[in-house]
Design an enzyme around this catalytic site. Structure first.
Site, PDB file in Angstrom:
ATOM      1  CG  ASP A   1      -1.837   1.252   1.504  1.00  0.00           C
ATOM      2  OD1 ASP A   1      -2.497   1.409   0.326  1.00  0.00           O
ATOM      3  OD2 ASP A   1      -1.912   2.043   2.379  1.00  0.00           O
ATOM      4  CB  SER A   2       0.087   4.843  -0.912  1.00  0.00           C
ATOM      5  OG  SER A   2      -1.028   4.812  -0.140  1.00  0.00           O
TER       6      SER A   2
ATOM      7  CE1 TYR B   1       2.996   5.816  -3.312  1.00  0.00           C
ATOM      8  CE2 TYR B   1       1.905   4.180  -4.377  1.00  0.00           C
ATOM      9  CZ  TYR B   1       3.055   4.741  -3.936  1.00  0.00           C
ATOM     10  OH  TYR B   1       4.187   3.989  -3.874  1.00  0.00           O
ATOM     11  N   GLY B   2      -2.810   9.415  -3.914  1.00  0.00           N
ATOM     12  CA  GLY B   2      -4.311   9.691  -4.386  1.00  0.00           C
ATOM     13  C   GLY B   2      -4.100  10.750  -5.429  1.00  0.00           C
TER      14      GLY B   2
ATOM     15  CB  CYS C   1      -2.923   1.037  -2.627  1.00  0.00           C
ATOM     16  SG  CYS C   1      -2.910   2.428  -3.235  1.00  0.00           S
ATOM     17  CG  ASN C   2      -9.313   1.077  -3.492  1.00  0.00           C
ATOM     18  OD1 ASN C   2     -10.287   0.436  -4.008  1.00  0.00           O
ATOM     19  ND2 ASN C   2      -8.973   0.918  -2.134  1.00  0.00           N
ATOM     20  CB  THR C   3      -4.525   5.348  -5.602  1.00  0.00           C
ATOM     21  OG1 THR C   3      -5.632   5.746  -4.657  1.00  0.00           O
ATOM     22  CG2 THR C   3      -3.958   6.404  -6.556  1.00  0.00           C
TER      23      THR C   3
ATOM     24  CB  CYS D   1     -10.255   5.001  -0.484  1.00  0.00           C
ATOM     25  SG  CYS D   1      -8.868   5.798   0.381  1.00  0.00           S
ATOM     26  CB  THR D   2      -6.833   1.378   1.954  1.00  0.00           C
ATOM     27  OG1 THR D   2      -5.973   2.553   1.897  1.00  0.00           O
ATOM     28  CG2 THR D   2      -6.462   0.446   1.039  1.00  0.00           C
ATOM     29  CG  HIS D   3      -6.757   5.969   4.276  1.00  0.00           C
ATOM     30  ND1 HIS D   3      -5.833   5.067   3.498  1.00  0.00           N
ATOM     31  CD2 HIS D   3      -5.955   6.870   5.172  1.00  0.00           C
ATOM     32  CE1 HIS D   3      -4.590   5.716   3.659  1.00  0.00           C
ATOM     33  NE2 HIS D   3      -4.521   6.309   4.802  1.00  0.00           N
TER      34      HIS D   3
HETATM   35  N1  DGL Z   1      -4.263   3.544   0.058  1.00  0.00           N
HETATM   36  C1  DGL Z   1      -4.951   4.665  -0.824  1.00  0.00           C
HETATM   37  C2  DGL Z   1      -6.238   4.101  -1.618  1.00  0.00           C
HETATM   38  O1  DGL Z   1      -6.641   3.095  -1.381  1.00  0.00           O
HETATM   39  C3  DGL Z   1      -5.400   5.915  -0.175  1.00  0.00           C
HETATM   40  C4  DGL Z   1      -4.076   6.691   0.517  1.00  0.00           C
HETATM   41  C5  DGL Z   1      -3.350   7.368  -0.548  1.00  0.00           C
HETATM   42  O2  DGL Z   1      -3.967   8.147  -1.467  1.00  0.00           O
HETATM   43  O3  DGL Z   1      -2.051   7.178  -0.920  1.00  0.00           O
HETATM   44  O4  DGL Z   1      -6.415   4.751  -2.525  1.00  0.00           O
END
Ligand code: DGL
Length: 275
Positions: free
Chosen positions: A11-12, A43-44, A74-76, A193-195
């Site tokens: 993940d980021s 990363y978003g 990580c979705n991004t 998004c993971t958050h």
């Molecule tokens: N982990 C990223 C996601 O799921 C969110 C955090 C980021 O923007 O790096 O998109």
């Protein structure tokens, strides 16, 4: 086969810990190696080229550590880098290893979670702009109407410990309302998004009760279990020692504090550098 061949979780930063948590709940017997690129997160808002370059570096690092299977938690990164990695990079650098993302497990099931056939996606700017959710859902459920909403403030709110604070209400409400106003027929919303699982309580507060909230972790875990039964050759290559290792590209102390919020318990992590 390498004796220690953990499943790599990338993940980021911290967010992938919400995914790892669910995966290891279902599949505790495997070894897991988590890498958070905290030094370069978030990363978003980054470009396709940058996210691809960073994700490729992380994948190569995890391969060198013995991983045969990596989940981009990580979705991004899944939205912007996975396809290029699978089509262009993997055939050259590691044709027998696999990298999977977190979008497909949700997109291949989402059509069964809506009655109205209208769903909403909440995600980072990068995920939304890539339109990956829209494109993937169309493949499986061409009749489902997808509306997206980018929530650029949500990751910083969570990372700064404000997920439960009063100040977060404004930003959560703003995006939830925008999404629902854009399509009042929505009856399922994906936390893309993971958050966002850390904001789930607040999100539910501003959503109509009839709308289902779809969190990814458990869905990704079930999908991985099914993947293993379809691909026993890959499953056999993942070592089963029940070990957990955590690495960050930042200072360990910067990772360890907030990590417990995402993972649900304290962890010790090691530092790494991309060379
Ligand atoms: N982990 C990223 C996601 O799921 C969110 C955090 C980021 O923007 O790096 O998109």
């Amino acid at each position: 086969m390498d004796t220690f061949s953990p499943i790599g979780i990338f993940d980021s930063g911290f967010g992938g810990l919400t995914v790892l948590r669910e995966i290891e709940r279902l599949l505790p017997m495997y070894d897991y190696l988590y890498l958070g690129d905290n030094a370069r997160a978030p990363y978003g808002n980054r470009s396709f080229e940058t996210i691809h370059a960073y994700t490729l570096e992380a994948v190569e690092w995890l391969f060198r550590r013995g991983c045969h299977l990596i989940i981009l938690a990580c979705n991004t990164a899944s939205a912007k880098a996975l396809r290029t990695l699978q089509q262009n990079n993997l055939p050259r650098i590691a044709p027998d290893r696999r990298v999977l993302g977190v979008l497909r497990p949700v997109t291949e099931r989402i059509g069964t979670m809506t009655l109205s056939g209208h769903i909403g996606i909440l995600g980072t700017v990068g995920t939304v702009e890539s339109r990956s959710y829209v494109i993937e859902i169309e493949k499986y459920f061409p009749k489902v109407v997808v509306t997206q909403e980018a929530c650029p403030m949500w990751v910083p709110l969570v990372e700064n410990g404000e997920a439960d604070g009063k100040g977060a209400d404004y930003f959560v409400r703003q995006h939830v309302e925008r999404l629902c106003n854009a399509d009042p027929l929505i009856d399922a919303v994906v936390l893309g998004c993971t958050h966002y699982p850390l904001l789930e309580r607040k999100i539910r507060r501003f959503l109509d009760r009839r709308i289902a909230v779809v969190s990814q972790g458990a869905i990704v875990a079930e999908s991985l279990e099914r993947y293993f039964s379809r691909h026993p050759d890959i499953e056999r290559r993942c070592s089963r020692g029940g070990e957990r290792m955590f690495y960050t590209s930042e200072k360990a102390r910067i990772f360890e504090g907030p990590a417990a919020l995402f993972y649900g318990r304290e962890i010790r992590c090691r530092e790494m550098r991309f060379s």
